[in-house]
Motif scaffolding. Sequence first.
Motif, mmCIF file in Angstrom:
data_model
loop_
_atom_site.group_PDB
_atom_site.id
_atom_site.type_symbol
_atom_site.label_atom_id
_atom_site.label_comp_id
_atom_site.label_asym_id
_atom_site.label_seq_id
_atom_site.Cartn_x
_atom_site.Cartn_y
_atom_site.Cartn_z
ATOM 1 N N GLY A 218 0.817 -1.216 0.000
ATOM 2 C CA GLY A 218 0.000 0.000 0.000
ATOM 3 C C GLY A 218 0.846 1.260 0.000
ATOM 4 O O GLY A 218 0.540 2.230 -0.700
ATOM 5 N N ASP A 219 1.939 1.259 0.761
ATOM 6 C CA ASP A 219 2.803 2.433 0.816
ATOM 7 C C ASP A 219 3.528 2.629 -0.508
ATOM 8 O O ASP A 219 3.759 3.771 -0.939
ATOM 9 C CB ASP A 219 3.810 2.296 1.957
ATOM 10 C CG ASP A 219 3.136 2.288 3.318
ATOM 11 O OD1 ASP A 219 2.017 2.839 3.415
ATOM 12 O OD2 ASP A 219 3.704 1.730 4.266
ATOM 13 N N ARG A 220 3.888 1.557 -1.190
ATOM 14 C CA ARG A 220 4.531 1.680 -2.503
ATOM 15 C C ARG A 220 3.547 2.257 -3.523
ATOM 16 O O ARG A 220 3.926 3.073 -4.373
ATOM 17 C CB ARG A 220 5.044 0.320 -2.963
ATOM 18 C CG ARG A 220 6.120 -0.274 -2.052
ATOM 19 C CD ARG A 220 6.585 -1.620 -2.565
ATOM 20 N NE ARG A 220 7.295 -1.472 -3.826
ATOM 21 C CZ ARG A 220 7.513 -2.474 -4.668
ATOM 22 N NH1 ARG A 220 7.032 -3.692 -4.405
ATOM 23 N NH2 ARG A 220 8.182 -2.276 -5.785
ATOM 24 N N ILE A 221 2.294 1.855 -3.425
ATOM 25 C CA ILE A 221 1.278 2.404 -4.338
ATOM 26 C C ILE A 221 1.078 3.886 -4.068
ATOM 27 O O ILE A 221 1.001 4.700 -5.003
ATOM 28 C CB ILE A 221 -0.039 1.615 -4.196
ATOM 29 C CG1 ILE A 221 0.130 0.192 -4.737
ATOM 30 C CG2 ILE A 221 -1.188 2.333 -4.919
ATOM 31 C CD1 ILE A 221 -1.054 -0.711 -4.489
ATOM 32 N N ARG A 222 0.995 4.258 -2.808
ATOM 33 C CA ARG A 222 0.842 5.684 -2.481
ATOM 34 C C ARG A 222 1.998 6.502 -3.049
ATOM 35 O O ARG A 222 1.808 7.585 -3.597
ATOM 36 C CB ARG A 222 0.789 5.870 -0.962
ATOM 37 C CG ARG A 222 -0.479 5.365 -0.300
ATOM 38 C CD ARG A 222 -0.479 5.698 1.189
ATOM 39 N NE ARG A 222 -1.632 5.124 1.857
ATOM 40 C CZ ARG A 222 -1.640 3.931 2.450
ATOM 41 N NH1 ARG A 222 -0.537 3.194 2.461
ATOM 42 N NH2 ARG A 222 -2.735 3.478 3.021
ATOM 43 N N GLN A 223 3.209 5.964 -2.912
ATOM 44 C CA GLN A 223 4.379 6.679 -3.415
ATOM 45 C C GLN A 223 4.296 6.827 -4.937
ATOM 46 O O GLN A 223 4.607 7.896 -5.482
ATOM 47 C CB GLN A 223 5.647 5.913 -3.016
ATOM 48 C CG GLN A 223 6.943 6.667 -3.249
ATOM 49 C CD GLN A 223 7.147 7.792 -2.268
ATOM 50 O OE1 GLN A 223 6.436 7.882 -1.278
ATOM 51 N NE2 GLN A 223 8.111 8.658 -2.530
ATOM 52 N N ARG B 128 -4.872 -4.159 -7.772
ATOM 53 C CA ARG B 128 -6.303 -3.866 -7.749
ATOM 54 C C ARG B 128 -6.894 -4.140 -6.363
ATOM 55 O O ARG B 128 -7.661 -3.321 -5.820
ATOM 56 C CB ARG B 128 -7.027 -4.698 -8.814
ATOM 57 C CG ARG B 128 -8.515 -4.399 -8.965
ATOM 58 C CD ARG B 128 -9.070 -4.994 -10.260
ATOM 59 N NE ARG B 128 -8.737 -6.406 -10.390
ATOM 60 C CZ ARG B 128 -7.861 -6.886 -11.284
ATOM 61 N NH1 ARG B 128 -7.227 -6.050 -12.098
ATOM 62 N NH2 ARG B 128 -7.611 -8.176 -11.355
ATOM 63 N N MET B 129 -6.536 -5.240 -5.771
ATOM 64 C CA MET B 129 -7.062 -5.594 -4.453
ATOM 65 C C MET B 129 -6.592 -4.594 -3.395
ATOM 66 O O MET B 129 -7.368 -4.164 -2.537
ATOM 67 C CB MET B 129 -6.602 -7.012 -4.077
ATOM 68 C CG MET B 129 -7.212 -7.545 -2.789
ATOM 69 S SD MET B 129 -6.650 -9.239 -2.439
ATOM 70 C CE MET B 129 -7.241 -10.083 -3.914
ATOM 71 N N ALA B 130 -5.304 -4.200 -3.466
ATOM 72 C CA ALA B 130 -4.778 -3.252 -2.486
ATOM 73 C C ALA B 130 -5.449 -1.892 -2.625
ATOM 74 O O ALA B 130 -5.821 -1.265 -1.626
ATOM 75 C CB ALA B 130 -3.262 -3.112 -2.658
ATOM 76 N N CYS B 131 -5.639 -1.418 -3.849
ATOM 77 C CA CYS B 131 -6.264 -0.109 -4.065
ATOM 78 C C CYS B 131 -7.708 -0.085 -3.561
ATOM 79 O O CYS B 131 -8.174 0.920 -3.021
ATOM 80 C CB CYS B 131 -6.219 0.256 -5.552
ATOM 81 S SG CYS B 131 -4.573 0.689 -6.155
ATOM 82 N N GLN B 132 -8.403 -1.184 -3.724
ATOM 83 C CA GLN B 132 -9.789 -1.253 -3.267
ATOM 84 C C GLN B 132 -9.889 -1.216 -1.747
ATOM 85 O O GLN B 132 -10.910 -0.769 -1.201
ATOM 86 C CB GLN B 132 -10.436 -2.537 -3.807
ATOM 87 C CG GLN B 132 -10.666 -2.511 -5.315
ATOM 88 C CD GLN B 132 -11.075 -3.868 -5.865
ATOM 89 O OE1 GLN B 132 -10.961 -4.897 -5.189
ATOM 90 N NE2 GLN B 132 -11.558 -3.887 -7.109
ATOM 91 N N ARG B 133 -8.822 -1.642 -1.045
ATOM 92 C CA ARG B 133 -8.836 -1.662 0.422
ATOM 93 C C ARG B 133 -8.392 -0.342 1.028
ATOM 94 O O ARG B 133 -8.664 -0.075 2.192
ATOM 95 C CB ARG B 133 -7.917 -2.774 0.952
ATOM 96 C CG ARG B 133 -8.399 -4.189 0.707
ATOM 97 C CD ARG B 133 -7.672 -5.141 1.649
ATOM 98 N NE ARG B 133 -6.225 -4.973 1.560
ATOM 99 C CZ ARG B 133 -5.425 -5.750 0.845
ATOM 100 N NH1 ARG B 133 -5.932 -6.752 0.140
ATOM 101 N NH2 ARG B 133 -4.130 -5.542 0.822
ATOM 102 N N MET B 134 -7.698 0.485 0.275
ATOM 103 C CA MET B 134 -7.066 1.687 0.835
ATOM 104 C C MET B 134 -8.053 2.847 0.875
ATOM 105 O O MET B 134 -8.657 3.197 -0.138
ATOM 106 C CB MET B 134 -5.815 2.046 0.017
ATOM 107 C CG MET B 134 -4.717 0.994 0.121
ATOM 108 S SD MET B 134 -3.480 1.096 -1.184
ATOM 109 C CE MET B 134 -2.726 2.671 -0.810
ATOM 110 N N HIS B 135 -8.177 3.464 2.050
ATOM 111 C CA HIS B 135 -9.145 4.540 2.236
ATOM 112 C C HIS B 135 -8.718 5.837 1.558
ATOM 113 O O HIS B 135 -9.554 6.678 1.250
ATOM 114 C CB HIS B 135 -9.370 4.794 3.728
ATOM 115 C CG HIS B 135 -9.916 3.604 4.463
ATOM 116 N ND1 HIS B 135 -11.146 3.047 4.167
ATOM 117 C CD2 HIS B 135 -9.387 2.853 5.468
ATOM 118 C CE1 HIS B 135 -11.355 2.018 4.970
ATOM 119 N NE2 HIS B 135 -10.306 1.878 5.758
ATOM 120 N N ASP B 136 -7.427 6.015 1.332
ATOM 121 C CA ASP B 136 -6.954 7.271 0.736
ATOM 122 C C ASP B 136 -6.652 7.155 -0.751
ATOM 123 O O ASP B 136 -6.068 8.057 -1.347
ATOM 124 C CB ASP B 136 -5.708 7.767 1.477
ATOM 125 C CG ASP B 136 -4.609 6.722 1.544
ATOM 126 O OD1 ASP B 136 -4.881 5.550 1.226
ATOM 127 O OD2 ASP B 136 -3.473 7.074 1.917
#
Length: 417
Positions: free
Chosen positions: A358-363, A387-395
């Motif tokens: 999740g932190d790598r995606i945010r970056q 796709r699964m990680a993005c769907q779980r992330m609130h931000d």
Amino acid sequence: MIGPPEVTRAGTAITFAWPLHRLRLSAFRERDGDTRCEIEAETIDGEMWAPLTGLTVLNLTAARSRGELAKHLNTRDDSFPWHDAIEHAALLAVRFHREGGPIVPLASVTAPTSIRYLIDRIIPADETTILFGDGEAGKSLFSMFIAVAVATGTPLPRGLGPEQPGAVLYLDWESDPTEHSRRLQLISRGLGLDEAPANVFYRQCVRPLHEDADTLAREVVERGVELTIIDSLAVACGDDPSSPGAALRTMNAARQLGGTRLGLGHLNRVDRERPQANQTTFGSVFWRNAARAMWQLVRSEDAPAGSAPFALYNRKANNAPRERWPLGMAFTFGADAYGLEPYDVRASDTLAGGALTGDRIRQALRLGSLDTNEIAEALGIDAAAVRMACQRMHDVVTTEAAIPGRNGRPARWGLKA
């Protein structure tokens, strides 16, 4: 009649001092209703305290034991009422030992308006922090950089400045003073200092920390130590580090030292093959539970000559938001100096890959929106996992919905404003 003594406490040890005599009580233990301790009696000889007896085990709750000690001390120095002094010290020592800390109205305790750090962002003041990683990752080397920074007030890269400079005590169960002295000299030159600081103290340790805590707590007080480094926790526990009892004894002993503590640990072997897991130190879960902050040091496998890049991952933060992105730095090795400089972890697949997905995606999304496939390609991970990680992330939000089918397109993602 004997006058009231000056009473000082360091860890669980208690000292009762009169103008020319004093009693030191430490290593308290209870069994079958008796409270025993080790006791030292001393008197002033010129400007020095001189021992009157060897280290003695005293049963504080047994009148006979107290009386025999007083009788023995009278044969060494009959100018002082030892019986009265021992009775007074025994009564107060048992009371202190059994009562623990005082009970106070919590609302009356003065609380800081913000979290205090010894080293900004990474080491909370007056707490125990664990720095862990694989063997030869550079934990001891980085901790010596921290020691020099705290001892001299010298800032480190990434804004990691010492907020409260002071003396440092390095407790070592793994190496010898010559190696650490060499590092101290090289690091001091690398940080631009004219000479190595005189207030970094070293002790080569053999006994488990919990057996030595009273003596060490006294050194912390007498030397004005702000930071104690424990190298390393697994050896300092003197037992199987997977045992809950060993972990709790050692972490409780670290608290008794006072000041701020930095314990070095090794990587849990189960986590070694899971670089994106929320990794933890080797041994019992109570190492993690008892620490207020945890940082993992990972050394890069993509190291250029003369440099050793590494990243610090914040694996636990009790009292503050956890640092989401690893702090990158690099050791530099010269013939007569060791340096420390900032390093962009995105330049190393090893270091960037160790961050949580999740932190790598945010970056990756900080520079603008990307679709699922673009994120997957940039990070080198499976599109379904993205796709699964993005769907779980609130931000993280969908900026363009996916269009299914042969001619469709994947969803596009961006950071919430």
